[in-house]
Design an enzyme around this catalytic site. Structure first.
Site: not given
Length: 251
Positions: A11, A130
């Site tokens: 990330d 997500d």
């Protein structure tokens, strides 16, 4: 049976790899190019790079990072974050990525999945989901996990599969960064519904947790971040453990 894949996830925020818990409490984890090289050397099967603030900040993925990584690694890598058009997908692929991951843009315009799959091939298009528990189901979140959509995650994954997605990157927001194990119920239910590969994300903490999601959760690949970035395990550690319990991996 196809070998199960082990995929470190990076990330990226402001040019650095970061990691949080439940998508918040972000902390630094290193340089994306150096970490990419490390995992390439450890025989990771693939890498995933996610520019976690791109959609929230309404901008595209940092192309310079993609180019730098492409020069240094020799395994497939997927790039996501702020990719919202056929042109943006083309730019990322031309910069050296093998696949792109779309989330927010796909929710805004599901036809992007169909168009990009038709244009580039479904093997290049990963839809990231997500998902956060909501009652008896799971709800899709966008903008780096910051915005609820009211969309049922399982139905959404079926929809994007029908639109031509080649793979699903499924992250449990409830488990993300907790190291408490993946959401096995979510992955089992997704596996029953889908025929395309599912990458499990969110919750890796032990070797056993990775083994569980690839066997009980029936995921095709396991994505992990913290356990690799902070040196708890290497990719080799994970693969040797998996081979030892009878899971087929590329050593």
């Amino acid at each position: 049976m196809l070998a199960k894949r082990i995929i470190p996830c990076l990330d990226v925020r402001d040019g650095r790899v970061v990691k949080g818990t439940n998508f918040v409490n972000i902390r630094d984890a290193g340089d994306p190019v150096e970490l990419g090289k490390r995992y390439d050397e450890q025989s990771a099967d693939e890498l995933v790079f996610l520019d976690i603030m791109a959609s929230q900040e309404n901008r595209g993925t940092t192309i310079n990072m993609v180019r730098k990584v492409a020069k240094e690694i020799f395994i497939p890598f997927t790039v996501g974050g702020g990719i919202d058009s056929i042109e943006a997908i083309g730019t990322i692929l031309k910069s050296g990525a093998d696949k792109v991951s779309v989330n927010t843009a796909a929710v805004k315009d599901p036809e992007l999945v169909r168009k990009s799959s038709d244009y580039f091939g479904s093997q290049c298009i990963v839809v990231a989901v997500d998902a956060k528990r909501n009652g008896d189901g799971w709800e899709v979140y966008t903008h780096g996990g910051r915005r609820p959509t009211g969309i049922d995650a399982l139905q959404w994954m079926k929809n994007v599969q029908d639109l031509g997605a080649g793979e699903i990157l499924l992250t449990s927001m409830d488990c993300d960064g907790t190291k408490s194990g993946y959401d096995l119920e979510l992955h089992r239910r997704a596996d029953k519904l889908l025929s395309i590969p599912i990458i499990a994300s969110g919750g890796a903490g032990t070797l056993e947790s990775i083994g569980d999601v690839l066997t009980e959760g029936r995921a095709d690949a396991a994505l992990a971040a913290s356990i690799f970035h902070y040196g708890t395990y290497t990719v080799k550690d994970v693969k040797e453990y998996l081979a030892g319990i009878g899971v087929e991996v590329r050593l």
